[in-house]
Design a protein around this motif. Structure first.
Motif, PDB file in Angstrom:
ATOM      1  N   GLU A 482       0.811  -1.221   0.000  1.00  0.00           N
ATOM      2  CA  GLU A 482       0.000   0.000   0.000  1.00  0.00           C
ATOM      3  C   GLU A 482       0.842   1.268   0.000  1.00  0.00           C
ATOM      4  N   ASN A 483       2.117   1.166   0.391  1.00  0.00           N
ATOM      5  CA  ASN A 483       2.973   2.356   0.350  1.00  0.00           C
ATOM      6  C   ASN A 483       3.861   2.371  -0.885  1.00  0.00           C
ATOM      7  N   ALA A 484       3.439   1.645  -1.918  1.00  0.00           N
ATOM      8  CA  ALA A 484       4.223   1.625  -3.159  1.00  0.00           C
ATOM      9  C   ALA A 484       4.291   3.028  -3.746  1.00  0.00           C
ATOM     10  N   ALA A 485       5.466   3.371  -4.241  1.00  0.00           N
ATOM     11  CA  ALA A 485       5.675   4.715  -4.773  1.00  0.00           C
ATOM     12  C   ALA A 485       4.920   4.895  -6.078  1.00  0.00           C
ATOM     13  N   VAL A 486       4.600   6.155  -6.365  1.00  0.00           N
ATOM     14  CA  VAL A 486       3.938   6.474  -7.622  1.00  0.00           C
ATOM     15  C   VAL A 486       4.868   6.109  -8.773  1.00  0.00           C
ATOM     16  N   PHE A 530      -0.609   5.319 -10.145  1.00  0.00           N
ATOM     17  CA  PHE A 530      -0.788   6.715 -10.540  1.00  0.00           C
ATOM     18  C   PHE A 530      -0.937   7.620  -9.312  1.00  0.00           C
ATOM     19  N   ARG A 531      -1.581   7.137  -8.300  1.00  0.00           N
ATOM     20  CA  ARG A 531      -1.727   7.867  -7.026  1.00  0.00           C
ATOM     21  C   ARG A 531      -1.388   6.920  -5.883  1.00  0.00           C
ATOM     22  N   SER A 532      -1.152   7.492  -4.709  1.00  0.00           N
ATOM     23  CA  SER A 532      -0.771   6.692  -3.543  1.00  0.00           C
ATOM     24  C   SER A 532      -1.897   5.727  -3.190  1.00  0.00           C
ATOM     25  N   LEU A 533      -1.504   4.487  -2.912  1.00  0.00           N
ATOM     26  CA  LEU A 533      -2.459   3.455  -2.530  1.00  0.00           C
ATOM     27  C   LEU A 533      -2.686   3.492  -1.028  1.00  0.00           C
ATOM     28  N   ASP A 534      -3.924   3.316  -0.626  1.00  0.00           N
ATOM     29  CA  ASP A 534      -4.279   3.324   0.800  1.00  0.00           C
ATOM     30  C   ASP A 534      -5.199   2.153   1.071  1.00  0.00           C
ATOM     31  N   ARG A 535      -4.691   1.202   1.817  1.00  0.00           N
ATOM     32  CA  ARG A 535      -5.485   0.011   2.110  1.00  0.00           C
ATOM     33  C   ARG A 535      -6.673   0.341   2.994  1.00  0.00           C
ATOM     34  N   GLU A 536      -6.577   1.400   3.811  1.00  0.00           N
ATOM     35  CA  GLU A 536      -7.643   1.732   4.752  1.00  0.00           C
ATOM     36  C   GLU A 536      -8.678   2.664   4.154  1.00  0.00           C
ATOM     37  N   ALA A 537      -8.660   2.902   2.859  1.00  0.00           N
ATOM     38  CA  ALA A 537      -9.650   3.784   2.225  1.00  0.00           C
ATOM     39  C   ALA A 537     -11.025   3.129   2.260  1.00  0.00           C
ATOM     40  N   GLU A 538     -12.066   3.979   2.125  1.00  0.00           N
ATOM     41  CA  GLU A 538     -13.430   3.486   2.216  1.00  0.00           C
ATOM     42  C   GLU A 538     -13.792   2.566   1.050  1.00  0.00           C
ATOM     43  N   GLY A 561     -12.878  -8.601 -17.806  1.00  0.00           N
ATOM     44  CA  GLY A 561     -12.392  -9.299 -16.619  1.00  0.00           C
ATOM     45  C   GLY A 561     -12.151  -8.330 -15.482  1.00  0.00           C
ATOM     46  N   THR A 562     -11.945  -8.887 -14.317  1.00  0.00           N
ATOM     47  CA  THR A 562     -11.725  -8.083 -13.101  1.00  0.00           C
ATOM     48  C   THR A 562     -10.334  -8.373 -12.570  1.00  0.00           C
ATOM     49  N   LEU A 563      -9.586  -7.310 -12.308  1.00  0.00           N
ATOM     50  CA  LEU A 563      -8.260  -7.419 -11.710  1.00  0.00           C
ATOM     51  C   LEU A 563      -8.350  -6.947 -10.259  1.00  0.00           C
ATOM     52  N   GLY A 564      -8.056  -7.872  -9.339  1.00  0.00           N
ATOM     53  CA  GLY A 564      -8.056  -7.525  -7.925  1.00  0.00           C
ATOM     54  C   GLY A 564      -6.655  -7.255  -7.436  1.00  0.00           C
ATOM     55  N   ILE A 565      -6.389  -6.012  -7.009  1.00  0.00           N
ATOM     56  CA  ILE A 565      -5.078  -5.626  -6.481  1.00  0.00           C
ATOM     57  C   ILE A 565      -5.104  -5.860  -4.980  1.00  0.00           C
ATOM     58  N   ILE A 566      -4.388  -6.868  -4.530  1.00  0.00           N
ATOM     59  CA  ILE A 566      -4.326  -7.186  -3.097  1.00  0.00           C
ATOM     60  C   ILE A 566      -3.296  -6.264  -2.472  1.00  0.00           C
ATOM     61  N   LEU A 567      -3.773  -5.327  -1.655  1.00  0.00           N
ATOM     62  CA  LEU A 567      -2.897  -4.348  -1.009  1.00  0.00           C
ATOM     63  C   LEU A 567      -2.341  -4.950   0.267  1.00  0.00           C
ATOM     64  N   GLN A 568      -1.035  -5.092   0.316  1.00  0.00           N
ATOM     65  CA  GLN A 568      -0.374  -5.612   1.504  1.00  0.00           C
ATOM     66  C   GLN A 568      -0.244  -4.503   2.530  1.00  0.00           C
ATOM     67  N   ASP A 569      -0.655  -4.808   3.724  1.00  0.00           N
ATOM     68  CA  ASP A 569      -0.771  -3.781   4.762  1.00  0.00           C
ATOM     69  C   ASP A 569       0.597  -3.312   5.232  1.00  0.00           C
ATOM     70  N   VAL A 570       0.650  -2.003   5.562  1.00  0.00           N
ATOM     71  CA  VAL A 570       1.809  -1.366   6.184  1.00  0.00           C
ATOM     72  C   VAL A 570       1.315  -0.667   7.431  1.00  0.00           C
ATOM     73  N   ASN A 571       2.107  -0.720   8.470  1.00  0.00           N
ATOM     74  CA  ASN A 571       1.698  -0.115   9.741  1.00  0.00           C
ATOM     75  C   ASN A 571       1.808   1.402   9.637  1.00  0.00           C
ATOM     76  N   ASP A 572       0.794   2.003   9.013  1.00  0.00           N
ATOM     77  CA  ASP A 572       0.789   3.460   8.827  1.00  0.00           C
ATOM     78  C   ASP A 572      -0.348   4.137   9.563  1.00  0.00           C
ATOM     79  N   ASN A 573      -1.050   3.434  10.416  1.00  0.00           N
ATOM     80  CA  ASN A 573      -2.145   4.029  11.193  1.00  0.00           C
ATOM     81  C   ASN A 573      -1.985   3.630  12.654  1.00  0.00           C
ATOM     82  N   GLY A 574      -2.046   4.620  13.499  1.00  0.00           N
ATOM     83  CA  GLY A 574      -2.010   4.355  14.927  1.00  0.00           C
ATOM     84  C   GLY A 574      -3.396   4.020  15.451  1.00  0.00           C
TER      85      GLY A 574
END
Length: 901
Positions: A482-486, A530-538, A561-574
């Motif tokens: 989820e913190n992959a660079a643009v 293209f933009r920052s990925l956020d696993r915790e988005a709505e 077809g459907t492409l599912g991007i599995i976002l691997q979590d990063v400890n970015d939320n307290g």
């Protein structure tokens, strides 16, 4: 021996006391709550002594145990004694153990028993007094027969009181049948207490009457407690039993077994229940056709059952029964009613549907769906358009991939074979199906022993078709942090040509991208951040971000077809506490439970560490945190803080050290439940805030503007009045003439107003001319003072920025200050008025000289602002006594004495 070792015994007792205290503290620290039950000193076995709310401590407890075998605790918290107990001391305690065998969680509740001898004695004394008072009445159990023929009034019983031996007693009654509906049904003779009924009563309308009897003396004294009297109405068999339906209709299948229940009839009787008047008996008194007799009825329940298995719908499809119900248990003198019961014989599926052919052939083009490829027909001898005739078709074999479906045509009863999932010629060119048919109704086991299903074979040939790209599997996945660079790229969706099994020549296009986070390469299908990925988005569900991809070939044929991007979590939320406001009702609770949540994955989440933010010492002094579990803590107050609202910052850290600070609004409230506090505004009784809406704020601003307008109007009016020409008031000349500096009383004198020489006109402290007086030198012996007979002022005498007074001066010397009005104007105005006043003041009501008109006194200094108290004073108002606040020292003693009186 105790006397020989006093120090040892004392130290041993102290040690035992300390150990007991330590044990209590250890257990109490693990206890959920403490409960005190007040009980008598002697408890019988199996006696309820109180109830404990177990749900407050443990809602999922499946094992409840008492540490004391003399007590038993039920699931609802009821506490019972198992043996007889005699409490030898003031207190006794035991522990309730709550546990859950699934998660091994345990809780404890300490129960303390106390008995209060005084309270028990008072209660016993009160009960004794009530029992003695009750024995003084002598009611007789009373009843009367319903629909009684009289004669009326009908005597029922006599109400007596033992106090009639010492007092003259008047009897009266109240209640239903007296002063309530039905009114005037009962009455009592005042002197004798004889109770009468005035008319017949229907028990079905009134089963009993509970009236209250009173005994009073002629002077209104009540020596007896009110006595309840119950008058029961005895039942009479005056109501016929009535069937609940005029005609009963039941349906039963043909060929049913003996004893099969057909239905149940029911009747009601309004007479008194559980008596012979309502004991009903059912029976069948007729059948059409009359033979053979195929049905019987239970005499008590009214259940109709079959007595033969020879019910054949093809012979007789309906029977009619005449049934009877009779009360008094069916005795000949009982009341009876009849009704009709119709029994319809329903068809049984005793004929199987069969295919008209045993094999069929059909063809279909690949990639075609929702098309009909074949119709099959069956024969059935059962009744048309019934469940025994309608066919249900089933594909038994060959449809493992779910490509086909067969349904029934409701009009023709044919089977329609359809393709519901595309067929692939490259995978299979021919499909062989086996189909079967049954009826909607189950086949009758007694009808035949042969197979209950007819079958047929269908051969489906698949025709080839030039097709486009294939998106298989339709859902593909890739993994990204989820913190992959643009600009980060990753594999995307892949489609292929089913003919060549290759992806070359296929173009890709993004159809849907909810937040526009990625772009897709047209040629390869790979994705780029293209933009920052956020696993915790709505828009993220279960950590997967879905985009839809359209794949097309050179001929324009497409697949999706459907492409599912599995976002691997990063400890970015307290972790944080979602509930920002905590209410603690101090009378009932000393703490509150707070729960934290972490949007990250559990691997980056709990267990949480709770701590108080140490920026202020008051927070550490007033609050304490105790951890409950991995995600919750208990916030407790200490040092007894005052009622009100407090801000408590709490830091929550996850297992990897990521933290956040949540400022809780903690409200200490004098309440029982939180709802009591949220509806009130006083911190002591609640912290409910009041928020003003936009309309309320607008109304306040308009009110303030209106007040400013009124104030502005008043200021303008006052300034306009001040600009008007000043006119000397008419009552300026209402003065007194006092002659001083005379040792002895002299003759009454009349002074002309022409003899006055006014030198100075001044203003008061309010900016207007105050008390006016004139000092005139008269031969050095007498001074005539003119004192205003009231608190009137000369507003016309305001100097330009100066305050002036009109005082008498010693030695006849006076100072003349600038004033708006000259002396001549003032003299011409006051001369005729002062002359008239002097002449009038010289006479009383009888036109004689007044004794207090002009008197001579010794000179005592300058004139007093208090004015004269003679007959010439005409005080128009009661106020204007401000001078009393600034008295000279020689008058203060007199003023204090007058005030004390």
């Amino acid at each position: 021996m105790a006397a020989a070792r006093p120090s040892g015994s004392w130290s041993g007792a102290l040690c035992r006391l300390l150990l007991l205290t330590l044990a209590i503290l250890i257990f109490a620290s693990d206890a959920c709550k403490n409960v005190t039950l007040y009980v008598p000193s002697k408890l019988d076995a199996e006696k309820l002594i109180g109830r404990v709310n177990l749900k407050e401590c443990f809602t999922a407890a499946n094992l409840i145990h008492s540490s004391d075998p003399d007590f038993q605790i039920l699931e609802d918290g009821s506490v019972y004694t198992t043996n007889s107990i005699l409490l030898s001391s003031e207190k006794r305690s035991f522990t309730i153990l709550l546990s859950n065998t699934e998660n091994q969680e345990k809780k404890k509740i300490f129960v303390f028993l106390e008995h209060q001898t005084k309270v028990l004695k008072k209660r016993q004394t009160k009960e004794t007094v009530l029992r003695r008072a009750k024995r003084r009445w002598a009611p007789i159990p009373c009843s009367m027969l319903e629909n009684s023929l009289g004669p009326f009034p009908l005597f029922l019983q006599q109400v007596q009181s033992d106090t009639a031996q010492n007092y003259t007693i008047y009897y009266s009654i109240r209640g239903p049948g007296v002063d309530q509906e039905p009114r005037n049904l009962f009455y009592v003779e005042r002197d004798t207490g004889n109770l009468y009924c005035t008319r017949a009563v229907d028990r079905e309308q009134y089963e009993s009457f509970e009236i209250i009897a009173f005994a009073t003396t002629p002077d209104g004294y009540t020596p007896e407690l009110p006595l309840p009297l119950i008058i029961k109405i005895e039942d009479e068999n005056d109501n016929y039993p009535i069937f609940t339906e005029e005609t009963y209709t039941f349906t039963i299948f043909e060929n049913c077994r003996v004893g099969t229940t057909v239905g149940q009839v029911c009747a009601t009787d309004r007479d008194e229940p559980d008596t012979m008047h309502t004991r009903l008996k059912y029976s069948i008194i007729g059948q059409v056709p009359p033979s053979p007799t195929l049905f019987s009825m239970h005499p008590t329940t009214g259940v109709i059952t079959t007595t033969s298995s020879q019910l054949d719908r093809e012979l007789i499809d309906k029977y009619q029964l005449k049934i009877k119900v009779q009360d008094m248990d069916g005795q000949y003198f009982g009341l009876q009613t009849t009704s009709t019961c119709i029994i319809n014989i329903d068809d049984v599926n005793d004929h199987l549907p069969t295919f008209t052919r045993t094999s069929y052939v059909a063809s279909v083009e690949e990639n075609t769906v929702d098309v009909e490829i074949l119709r099959v027909t069956v024969e059935d001898k059962d009744l048309v358009n019934t469940a025994n005739w309608r066919a249900n078709y089933t594909i038994l074999k060959g449809n493992e991939n779910g490509n086909f479906k067969i349904v029934t045509d409701a009009k023709t009863n044919e089977g329609i074979l359809c393709v519901v999932k595309p067929l692939n010629y490259e995978e299979k060119q021919q499909v062989i199906l086996q189909i079967g048919v049954v009826n909607e109704a189950p086949f009758s086991r007694e009808a035949s022993s042969r197979s209950a299903m007819s079958t047929a074979t269908v051969t489906v040939n698949v025709r080839d078709q030039d097709e486009g790209p294939e998106c298989n599997p339709p859902i593909q996945t890739v993994r990204m942090s989820e913190n992959a660079a643009v600009g980060t790229t990753s594999n995307g969706y892949k489609a292929y040509d089913p003919e060549t099994r290759s992806s070359s020549g296929i173009r890709y296009k993004k159809l849907t991208d909810p937040t526009g986070w990625v772009t897709i390469d047209e040629n390869t299908g790979s994705i780029r951040v293209f933009r920052s990925l956020d696993r915790e988005a709505e828009t993220i569900r279960n950590g997967i971000y879905n985009i839809t991809v359209l794949a097309s070939d050179q001929a324009g044929r497409t697949c999706t077809g459907t492409l599912g991007i599995i976002l691997q979590d990063v400890n970015d939320n307290g972790p944080f506490i979602p509930k920002k406001t905590v209410i603690i009702c101090k009378p009932t609770m000393s703490s509150a439970e707070i729960v934290a949540v972490d949007p990250d994955e559990p691997i980056n989440g709990p267990p949480f560490d709770f701590s108080l933010e140490s920026s202020t010492s008051d927070v550490q002094r007033m609050w304490r945190l105790n951890k409950i579990n991995d995600t919750a803590a208990r916030l407790s107050y200490q040092n007894d803080p005052a009622f009100g609202s407090y801000v408590v910052p709490i830091t929550v850290r996850d297992r990897l050290g990521m933290s956040s600070v949540t400022s809780l609004d903690v409200v200490l409230c004098d309440c029982i439940t939180e709802n009591d506090c949220t509806h009130r505004a006083d911190p002591r009784i609640g912290g409910g805030g009041v928020q003003l809406g936009k309309w309320a704020i607008l109304a306040i601003l308009l009110g303030i503007a209106l007040l400013f307008c009124i104030l502005f109007t008043l200021v303008c009016g006052a300034s306009g009045i001040s600009k008007q020409p000043k006119v000397i008031p008419d009552d300026l000349a209402q003065q007194n003439l006092i002659v001083s500096n005379t040792e002895a009383p002299g003759d009454d004198k009349v002074y002309s107003a022409n003899g006055f020489t006014t030198q100075t006109v001044g203003a008061s402290a309010q900016g207007v001319c105050g008390t006016m007086g004139s000092g005139v030198k008269n031969g050095g012996q007498e001074t005539i003072e003119m004192v205003k007979g009231g608190h009137q002022t000369l507003e016309s005498c305001r100097g330009a920025g100066h305050h002036h007074t009109l005082d008498s001066c010693k030695g006849g010397h006076t100072e003349v200050d600038n004033c708006r009005y000259t002396y001549s104007e003032w003299h011409s105005f006051t001369q005729p008025r002062l002359g008239e006043k002097v002449y009038l003041c010289n006479q009383d009501e009888n036109h004689k000289h007044a004794q207090d008109y002009v008197l001579t006194y010794n000179y005592e200094g300058r004139g007093s602002v208090a004015g004269s108290v003679g007959c010439c004073s005409e005080r128009q108002e009661e106020d204007g006594l401000e001078f009393l606040d600034n008295l000279e020292p020689k008058f203060r003693t007199l003023a204090e004495a007058c005030m004390k009186r």
